[in-house]
Write a protein that holds these residues in place. Structure first.
Motif, short mmCIF file in Angstrom:
data_model
loop_
_atom_site.label_atom_id
_atom_site.label_comp_id
_atom_site.label_asym_id
_atom_site.label_seq_id
_atom_site.Cartn_x
_atom_site.Cartn_y
_atom_site.Cartn_z
N ILE A 128 0.83 -1.21 0.00
CA ILE A 128 0.00 0.00 0.00
C ILE A 128 0.87 1.25 0.00
CG2 ILE A 128 -1.59 1.38 1.40
CD1 ILE A 128 -2.92 -1.28 2.22
N ILE A 129 1.91 1.27 0.83
CA ILE A 129 2.80 2.44 0.90
C ILE A 129 3.48 2.68 -0.44
CG2 ILE A 129 4.94 3.32 1.93
CD1 ILE A 129 4.08 1.87 4.53
N ILE A 130 3.98 1.61 -1.06
CA ILE A 130 4.64 1.74 -2.38
C ILE A 130 3.65 2.28 -3.41
CG2 ILE A 130 5.65 0.45 -4.30
CD1 ILE A 130 6.86 -1.44 -2.20
N LEU A 131 2.44 1.73 -3.43
CA LEU A 131 1.43 2.15 -4.40
C LEU A 131 1.01 3.60 -4.18
CD1 LEU A 131 -0.69 -1.12 -4.36
CD2 LEU A 131 0.66 -0.28 -6.29
N LEU A 132 0.86 4.00 -2.92
CA LEU A 132 0.48 5.39 -2.63
C LEU A 132 1.58 6.37 -3.05
CD1 LEU A 132 -1.26 5.06 0.87
CD2 LEU A 132 -2.34 5.43 -1.35
N LEU A 133 2.84 5.96 -2.91
CA LEU A 133 3.94 6.82 -3.36
C LEU A 133 3.88 7.04 -4.86
CD1 LEU A 133 6.91 5.43 -1.22
CD2 LEU A 133 5.85 7.68 -1.02
#
Length: 390
Positions: free
Chosen positions: A14-19
């Motif tokens: 999720i963090i990677i995708l949000l970045l």
């Protein structure tokens, strides 16, 4: 331990995708149709990861509403998986301009997705995809194979279409841009096989996240090297070409051709900047077409403003003259077929030389530039003003 594993894996994804989602929003401004579709894939993957995490946290728990959370989160996960597969097909269709009328041409492809969405929606009544037992534990059922078949069919068929487009595409630069689309399926396939073989190990979201990252980075790299208006390489792309030349072809003679649109400022001043953009795109098409017709492997870019540059290795004089002639002929063809209020023409300068370093390349580039301006000066009296048609 399993809850911690699922939580960590999904949170990292999720963090990677949000970045990447944040980067797309701030870097791209108003997204194109393919950009919006890719953004939708990205956000759907975020939802998939979140639902998978919630399902695992609630698994086997007996707080108020636990069963409802487990049921809904698993339904959302299934829906997200099939949606990602379908949206990837839409993205590729839009990216490669396979469809023109989205509503009419996409509807037949939507039917399997609609069917699997209905199956997912009614699962609490049929328990065909999965069941939640009295201990609030999830168990997949026979319908999950139907879901996998449809989801994977979208990805496999899309890859077949991409492979066909690669074979059909004559433009080497465009073909190079299409090839990475084939790789989207690889990471999800590996993750899905692991997930099927080792029941309880969830890693499909990792595979999708890896594919999204790969496609995003590839697209960003293409944008860095490509001129947004004409689709040709840009000056940075030319610098990369020169680096490759000095590493692998410095023993050969470098050929450079500088091309400048005659009286381009008058197009902008008299007919608007939109017409100026049209002129740039059409000259770029004529130059690109001329390079495709050449026997030698040529590099072409928009060097800046209304200037274009062609580069090649060991091009003989006859090839260079033929290329120059083809450019003028292709522009004459556009003048005859297009409804310009003016006549497009260019000035061309060429130079060749053996180059061992960047200074040598600058020297050859300067000679080609001077030759181009010399040609422009020779015909200046004839083109004191942008020639009008008719």
């Amino acid at each position: 331990m399993t809850v911690i594993y699922y939580t960590e894996i999904n949170l990292i994804c999720i963090i990677i995708l949000l970045l990447f989602a944040t980067q797309m929003r701030y870097k791209s401004g108003r997204l194109s149709a393919d950009g919006r579709t890719f953004s939708l894939i990205l956000w759907t993957t975020v939802v998939m990861c979140a639902s998978d995490m919630v399902a695992e946290i609630c698994r086997g728990q007996f707080f108020m509403g636990a069963r409802l959370f487990i049921e809904l989160s698993n339904m959302i996960f299934y829906e997200a998986v099939s949606a990602i597969s379908f949206l990837w097909k839409v993205y590729v269709f839009v990216k490669l301009k396979i469809i023109k009328n989205y509503k009419e041409e996409l509807f037949p492809w939507m039917i399997p997705f609609i069917i699997i969405s209905i199956v997912t929606l009614i699962n609490p009544f049929t328990n065909w995809l999965f069941t939640i037992d009295e201990n609030n534990l999830y168990t997949r059922e026979v319908g999950v194979y139907f879901h996998w078949i449809i989801s994977w069919a979208y990805l496999v068929i899309t890859n077949i279409i991409v492979a066909y487009k690669i074979v059909q595409e004559r433009d080497k630069k465009k073909r190079k841009e299409i090839i990475p689309l084939l790789f989207f399926i690889i990471a999800p396939v590996i993750a899905a096989v692991i997930q099927m073989l080792f029941y309880g190990v969830g890693c499909y979201q990792v595979g999708i996240t890896i594919s999204i990252v790969v496609v995003s980075l590839t697209e960003q790299n293409n944008q860095i090297l490509t001129d947004a208006l004409t689709g040709l390489s840009n000056r940075y792309g030319f610098n990369k070409y020169c680096e490759n030349y000095m590493q692998h072809h410095s023993e050969t003679k470098l050929f450079l051709m500088m091309i400048d649109i005659n009286n381009f400022k008058q197009v902008n001043d008299r007919f608007s900047h939109l017409e100026g953009d049209r002129a740039l795109v059409d000259v770029a098409d004529a130059v690109r077409q001329s390079c495709e017709e050449a026997t030698s492997k040529l590099f072409v870019c928009r060097y800046g403003g209304d200037e274009f540059l062609i580069a090649g290795c060991d091009c003989v004089q006859d090839e260079i003259m033929d290329l120059k002639t083809r450019i003028h002929e292709n522009l004459e063809g556009k003048n005859a077929s297009e409804n310009y209020p003016y006549a497009l023409s260019v000035s061309i300068g060429t130079a060749t030389g053996t180059c061992f370093n960047s200074d040598d390349i600058d020297r050859v580039l300067r000679i080609a530039d001077e030759a181009m301006y010399a040609e422009k000066e020779q015909s200046k009296d004839k083109r004191a003003e942008m020639p009008l048609k008719g």
